[in-house]
Design a protein around this motif. Structure first.
Motif, PDB file in Angstrom:
ATOM      1  N   GLU A  44       0.772  -1.233   0.029  1.00 42.60           N
ATOM      2  CA  GLU A  44       0.181   0.100  -0.004  1.00 42.60           C
ATOM      3  C   GLU A  44       0.790   1.352   0.036  1.00 42.60           C
ATOM      4  O   GLU A  44       1.906   1.477   0.632  1.00 42.60           O
ATOM      5  CB  GLU A  44      -0.900   0.044   1.270  1.00 42.60           C
ATOM      6  CG  GLU A  44      -1.963  -1.085   1.191  1.00 42.60           C
ATOM      7  CD  GLU A  44      -2.991  -1.022   2.459  1.00 42.60           C
ATOM      8  OE1 GLU A  44      -3.851  -1.249   2.537  1.00 42.60           O
ATOM      9  OE2 GLU A  44      -2.064  -0.706   3.638  1.00 42.60           O
TER      10      GLU A  44
ATOM     11  N   SER B 148      -0.321  11.616   1.955  1.00 40.92           N
ATOM     12  CA  SER B 148      -1.502  12.405   2.829  1.00 40.92           C
ATOM     13  C   SER B 148      -0.888  13.891   2.462  1.00 40.92           C
ATOM     14  O   SER B 148      -0.163  14.388   3.208  1.00 40.92           O
ATOM     15  CB  SER B 148      -1.429  11.710   4.094  1.00 40.92           C
ATOM     16  OG  SER B 148      -2.268  12.542   4.855  1.00 40.92           O
TER      17      SER B 148
ATOM     18  N   ARG C 144       3.723   0.769   2.791  1.00 34.15           N
ATOM     19  CA  ARG C 144       3.418  -0.057   3.870  1.00 34.15           C
ATOM     20  C   ARG C 144       3.411  -1.556   2.973  1.00 34.15           C
ATOM     21  O   ARG C 144       2.933  -1.625   2.068  1.00 34.15           O
ATOM     22  CB  ARG C 144       2.039   0.009   4.383  1.00 34.15           C
ATOM     23  CG  ARG C 144       1.764  -1.081   5.507  1.00 34.15           C
ATOM     24  CD  ARG C 144       0.671  -0.643   6.287  1.00 34.15           C
ATOM     25  NE  ARG C 144       0.163  -1.724   7.291  1.00 34.15           N
ATOM     26  CZ  ARG C 144       0.491  -1.604   8.576  1.00 34.15           C
ATOM     27  NH1 ARG C 144       1.240  -0.588   8.908  1.00 34.15           N
ATOM     28  NH2 ARG C 144      -0.017  -2.488   9.430  1.00 34.15           N
TER      29      ARG C 144
ATOM     30  N   GLN D 219       3.057  -5.517   3.826  1.00 32.23           N
ATOM     31  CA  GLN D 219       2.488  -6.681   4.780  1.00 32.23           C
ATOM     32  C   GLN D 219       2.803  -8.160   4.078  1.00 32.23           C
ATOM     33  O   GLN D 219       2.284  -8.220   2.900  1.00 32.23           O
ATOM     34  CB  GLN D 219       1.105  -6.435   4.950  1.00 32.23           C
ATOM     35  CG  GLN D 219       0.721  -5.206   5.688  1.00 32.23           C
ATOM     36  CD  GLN D 219      -0.823  -4.905   6.206  1.00 32.23           C
ATOM     37  OE1 GLN D 219      -1.551  -4.490   5.257  1.00 32.23           O
ATOM     38  NE2 GLN D 219      -1.256  -5.415   7.340  1.00 32.23           N
TER      39      GLN D 219
ATOM     40  N   THR E  80       5.250  -6.987   9.065  1.00 29.55           N
ATOM     41  CA  THR E  80       5.054  -5.665   8.266  1.00 29.55           C
ATOM     42  C   THR E  80       6.072  -4.721   8.434  1.00 29.55           C
ATOM     43  O   THR E  80       6.672  -4.543   9.526  1.00 29.55           O
ATOM     44  CB  THR E  80       3.667  -5.040   8.885  1.00 29.55           C
ATOM     45  OG1 THR E  80       2.548  -6.238   8.964  1.00 29.55           O
ATOM     46  CG2 THR E  80       3.129  -3.801   8.203  1.00 29.55           C
TER      47      THR E  80
ATOM     48  N   THR F 101       6.520  -0.456   7.345  1.00 31.69           N
ATOM     49  CA  THR F 101       5.936   0.812   6.860  1.00 31.69           C
ATOM     50  C   THR F 101       7.029   1.972   6.999  1.00 31.69           C
ATOM     51  O   THR F 101       7.777   2.063   7.849  1.00 31.69           O
ATOM     52  CB  THR F 101       4.776   1.118   7.790  1.00 31.69           C
ATOM     53  OG1 THR F 101       3.714   0.120   7.946  1.00 31.69           O
ATOM     54  CG2 THR F 101       4.129   2.481   7.273  1.00 31.69           C
TER      55      THR F 101
ATOM     56  N   TRP G 212      -1.701   5.869  14.510  1.00 30.10           N
ATOM     57  CA  TRP G 212      -2.362   4.872  13.990  1.00 30.10           C
ATOM     58  C   TRP G 212      -2.227   4.718  12.508  1.00 30.10           C
ATOM     59  O   TRP G 212      -2.634   5.751  11.997  1.00 30.10           O
ATOM     60  CB  TRP G 212      -3.499   4.537  14.405  1.00 30.10           C
ATOM     61  CG  TRP G 212      -3.666   4.111  16.044  1.00 30.10           C
ATOM     62  CD1 TRP G 212      -3.610   4.996  17.100  1.00 30.10           C
ATOM     63  CD2 TRP G 212      -3.092   2.814  16.708  1.00 30.10           C
ATOM     64  NE1 TRP G 212      -3.478   4.362  18.454  1.00 30.10           N
ATOM     65  CE2 TRP G 212      -3.262   2.923  18.052  1.00 30.10           C
ATOM     66  CE3 TRP G 212      -2.922   1.613  16.063  1.00 30.10           C
ATOM     67  CZ2 TRP G 212      -3.099   1.791  18.868  1.00 30.10           C
ATOM     68  CZ3 TRP G 212      -2.529   0.481  17.052  1.00 30.10           C
ATOM     69  CH2 TRP G 212      -2.790   0.533  18.475  1.00 30.10           C
ATOM     70  N   TYR G 213      -1.597   3.760  11.668  1.00 27.42           N
ATOM     71  CA  TYR G 213      -1.705   3.706  10.376  1.00 27.42           C
ATOM     72  C   TYR G 213      -3.338   3.683   9.758  1.00 27.42           C
ATOM     73  O   TYR G 213      -3.426   4.564   8.979  1.00 27.42           O
ATOM     74  CB  TYR G 213      -0.919   2.260   9.988  1.00 27.42           C
ATOM     75  CG  TYR G 213      -1.118   2.075   8.485  1.00 27.42           C
ATOM     76  CD1 TYR G 213      -0.353   2.798   7.536  1.00 27.42           C
ATOM     77  CD2 TYR G 213      -2.055   1.258   7.828  1.00 27.42           C
ATOM     78  CE1 TYR G 213      -0.390   2.775   6.458  1.00 27.42           C
ATOM     79  CE2 TYR G 213      -2.290   1.181   6.389  1.00 27.42           C
ATOM     80  CZ  TYR G 213      -1.242   1.678   5.660  1.00 27.42           C
ATOM     81  OH  TYR G 213      -1.323   1.627   4.332  1.00 27.42           O
ATOM     82  N   GLY G 214      -4.230   3.192  10.421  1.00 25.03           N
ATOM     83  CA  GLY G 214      -5.418   3.171  10.055  1.00 25.03           C
ATOM     84  C   GLY G 214      -6.000   4.662  10.160  1.00 25.03           C
ATOM     85  O   GLY G 214      -6.943   5.231   9.227  1.00 25.03           O
ATOM     86  N   ASP G 215      -5.588   5.545  11.165  1.00 26.17           N
ATOM     87  CA  ASP G 215      -5.926   6.635  11.062  1.00 26.17           C
ATOM     88  C   ASP G 215      -5.437   7.746  10.087  1.00 26.17           C
ATOM     89  O   ASP G 215      -6.081   8.576   9.600  1.00 26.17           O
ATOM     90  CB  ASP G 215      -5.706   7.341  12.479  1.00 26.17           C
ATOM     91  CG  ASP G 215      -6.284   6.730  13.889  1.00 26.17           C
ATOM     92  OD1 ASP G 215      -7.487   6.075  13.398  1.00 26.17           O
ATOM     93  OD2 ASP G 215      -6.037   6.834  14.994  1.00 26.17           O
TER      94      ASP G 215
ATOM     95  N   VAL H 120      -4.619   6.395   7.056  1.00 26.03           N
ATOM     96  CA  VAL H 120      -5.327   6.230   5.752  1.00 26.03           C
ATOM     97  C   VAL H 120      -6.760   6.881   5.858  1.00 26.03           C
ATOM     98  O   VAL H 120      -7.033   7.446   4.880  1.00 26.03           O
ATOM     99  CB  VAL H 120      -5.295   4.680   5.759  1.00 26.03           C
ATOM    100  CG1 VAL H 120      -6.518   4.318   4.404  1.00 26.03           C
ATOM    101  CG2 VAL H 120      -4.169   3.994   5.591  1.00 26.03           C
ATOM    102  N   ALA H 121      -7.395   6.676   6.996  1.00 28.56           N
ATOM    103  CA  ALA H 121      -8.681   7.338   6.933  1.00 28.56           C
ATOM    104  C   ALA H 121      -8.823   8.905   6.759  1.00 28.56           C
ATOM    105  O   ALA H 121      -9.441   9.497   5.830  1.00 28.56           O
ATOM    106  CB  ALA H 121      -9.308   7.212   8.312  1.00 28.56           C
TER     107      ALA H 121
END
Length: 701
Positions: A4, A8, A17, A19, A95, A97, A134-137, A139-140
């Motif tokens: 990925e 940003s 990233r 995985q 993983t 990143t 957080w990686y998810g944050d 991305v979001a």
């Protein structure tokens, strides 16, 4: 293995990233190196706590260059080894990143000294924040930011549900390869066309955001010595063209870097150029500039067709005025736009000369970009100044600016009365490129200077509801002896068509490059669309697709031709919905020439107009069925002239009658309408904040 990667805008960081599909199976080497060029001093590398960095400086002016890469790993059994100051070895992780950022000491706010502001602390802060989050944050936040812009506009072609979900079974490289050969199935070709429009918007969103420089060429992807020229801004069409579709597809924020660049760099340095070279007030710039605000002519006059073009500032000001029209932001007009437009106007008020024949005001010396001799009063110069002066007077008359500039307004009004508009019909029926009739038929010239009045300008227009207004405008601004006064709009329209046909559909093949000028092809398409010739517009777009889409990632072949890609999107929008002037919207005026793939069924939504409105159109079987107008940006109630090309035109059928209704969407309340020009223009009053639905039904008599 799952990969990925994204950059940003809200966090100012790029992220890559990796995985693994199997535990402890990631074994990679991460290294960092400077530019391969030799124009930097000795580079200092560091490798501390899984963070690689380098700091270097340009030899020419000691400008600081710094890059940092922070590595975050997952998997308790993995091992990180620093094998050198510029390399890290990672083994046995689940993983990995990478967070990376790049910066220089350059800052527009440091003009005119261009202080070298060390980027180190800023980059450290950006990466520290990203790595600890957080990686998810991340991305979001990135997706929310991007989708908030991208989702404003939608385009669909096709039958039934295919319009919303066009099928494509090919990868992008396969799509491009078959497109070049002309062997794409119909469905995939339509998919590619929609993809190119949205790809243009992707480029704008990704490369031109508040705080950045304006949209450059694709030099940010370059890896060898052809990067140099692409780092400059060409302002005799290229830079402007890169923003042609921004406002119409509701991406006004992406224009802000262009206006910042004008305000922070071009205007202050351009004031020096105006004073020192021309003994004039205001500001100007020549056709090529860069991050150091170069505003004078190029010293290399070997580029004899492009080194001189002081009307560049007037052209750039069209984007400033459009930013106001599309946004309806009075504060922007008062504090930023008017100052830029007034300064550009003052330069020409002091530098025009009188024509020895009729006394009209002309530029001198003057050259049409990319073509021909130095003379007086090239059509492009005159059209740009006429448009600039008119818009500046419109701005001065608004309540936002008020009447404090009475002396300036009076002087400009007097000058405008004597200005040649740059609209003359020549000996073989062409729209003259110069004040003198020097054009030769059949010349393959890429630049469409004399056609500016048709597109992206608005001095040549087809709609009859404009004709009387246009004639009155010409009487107000033309001198008594001006021969242009005798040229009718019908003559100018035909002359524009003659010139476009004479110059060919594809421009010319650049020497040594082996590719057609993509920007020229898509400009031709947009001009033909404004002249309501869908067949010619489609032909130009088809040539662009065949000749300029060869790279597997859709990027242009030439580092300088990103404008062609964005121009493709602008031309398609112009074929569907036009907003040439405030108060007027033209829908599907190119229906007759559209391909069956486009015309059979489709929908476009989120097109912004020069009133700040949002327009959506749905059509079926070559007939517009509904038009929705969201009066989001207008300041007050006003009349909207909505021209629907299929009304009372080629779509009229025996024993059928068209029934047009306009209702407010929220209340379903009918709105009184007036039909103009034999019924193809629907005029109705629009109130701010309301949404209107125009329905077109074909019923048996």
């Amino acid at each position: 293995m799952l990969l990925e990667q994204f950059c940003s805008y809200p966090d100012g960081v790029c992220i890559f990233r990796i995985q693994s599909s199997a535990p402890r199976s990631i074994n990679i080497k991460v290294s960092l190196s400077t530019s391969p060029y030799t124009n930097t001093t000795t580079t200092e590398y560091t490798n501390i706590h899984n963070r690689l960095a380098f700091i270097s400086h340009l030899e020419s002016n000691n400008l600081t260059i710094e890059a940092q890469v922070a590595i975050k790993t997952e998997g308790a059994s993995g091992i990180s080894l620093a094998t050198s100051p510029r390399q890290l070895l990672l083994m046995g992780f689940d993983t990995v990143t990478l967070y990376y950022a790049f910066g220089t000491g350059w800052s527009a706010n440091a003009f005119p000294g261009f202080l070298n502001i060390d980027p180190h602390e800023r980059l450290m802060g950006v990466l520290d924040k990203a790595v600890t989050g957080w990686y998810g944050d991340l991305v979001a936040k990135h997706l929310s930011d991007y989708a908030g812009l991208f989702s404003r506009f939608q385009l669909e072609f096709g039958d039934d549900q295919e319009a919303a979900t066009l099928k494509n079974t090919l990868t992008t490289d396969q799509l491009v390869a078959r497109n070049v050969k002309g062997t794409l199935p119909s469905e995939e070709e339509t998919y590619l066309e929609v993809l190119l429009v949205q790809y243009s918007r992707y480029l704008l969103i990704s490369l031109s955001r508040p705080g950045s420089l304006p949209l450059t060429g694709n030099s940010i992807w370059a890896s060898d010595d052809n990067i140099g020229d692409a780092l400059s801004f060409g302002m005799n069409a290229d830079l402007q063209m890169r923003y042609w579709m921004a406002e119409a597809t509701d991406l006004g924020e992406t224009v802000i870097p262009l206006i910042d660049y004008m305000e922070q760099l071009l205007q202050p340095r351009g004031q020096d150029t105006a004073s020192l070279l021309y003994n004039a007030r205001g500001w100007t710039t020549q056709p090529f500039s860069n991050i150091w605000a170069h505003t004078g002519p190029l010293s290399d006059t070997s580029a004899k067709d492009t080194f001189y073009f002081p009307a560049a500032a007037a052209w750039l000001c069209q984007h400033v005025w459009d930013r106001y029209l599309y946004s309806q932001d009075d504060k922007f007009l008062k504090e930023r736009a008017y100052k830029l437009m007034k300064g550009a106007s003052m330069f020409w008020m002091d530098t025009l000369v009188k024509d020895r024949g009729n006394g009209s005001l002309l530029t001198s010396p003057s050259q049409s970009p990319g073509h021909g001799p130095f003379t007086e009063g090239s059509a492009l110069d005159q059209q740009l100044i006429f448009q600039l002066w008119n818009h500046t007077l419109e701005a001065a008359a608004t309540s936002a600016v008020n009447d404090k500039d009475k002396a300036f307004v009076q002087e400009l009004t007097e000058k405008l009365r004597n200005l040649s508009r740059g609209l003359k019909v020549g000996s073989w029926g062409q729209l003259q490129e110069w004040s003198l009739d020097l054009d030769e038929p059949g010349e393959r010239v890429a630049h469409l200077g004399p056609l500016y009045a048709a597109y992206p300008g608005d001095q040549i227009y087809l709609q009859q509801q404009y004709q009387q207004q246009g004639q009155q405008e010409r009487k107000q601004v033309s001198g008594e002896d001006d021969e242009e006064e005798d040229v009718s709009m019908e003559d100018l329209i035909e002359a524009a068509r003659v010139s476009l046909r004479s110059r060919g559909a594809s421009g010319y093949r650049s020497e040594g490059n082996g590719f057609e000028q993509g920007w020229s092809q898509t400009w031709r398409a947009a001009a033909w669309a404004r002249l309501n010739d869908g067949r010619q517009a489609t032909q130009a777009l088809t040539l662009f697709k065949r000749q300029n889409l060869a790279s597997p990632n859709l990027l242009p072949l030439s580092l300088k031709d990103l404008a062609g890609h964005v121009g493709f999107g602008a031309a398609v929008i112009e074929m569907l919905v036009q907003s040439p002037r405030p108060g007027d919207v033209n829908v599907m005026t190119c229906f007759e020439g559209l391909s069956e793939r486009w015309a059979k069924r489709g929908r476009v939504s989120g097109v912004r107009t020069r009133d700040g409105y949002l327009v959506s159109v749905a059509w079926k079987e070559r007939r517009v069925r509904t038009v929705e107008v969201v009066a989001a940006g207008g300041k007050r109630g006003s009349n909207l002239n909505l021209r629907i090309a299929t009304l009372m035109g080629e779509s009229q059928r025996e024993n059928k009658v068209e029934v047009i209704t306009v209702v407010m969407k929220a209340s379903k309340k009918p709105v009184p309408v007036q039909f103009v020009k034999e019924g193809d223009v629907v005029r109705f009053s629009v109130a701010k904040g309301q949404t209107y639905v125009v329905s077109v039904d074909l019923l048996d008599q």
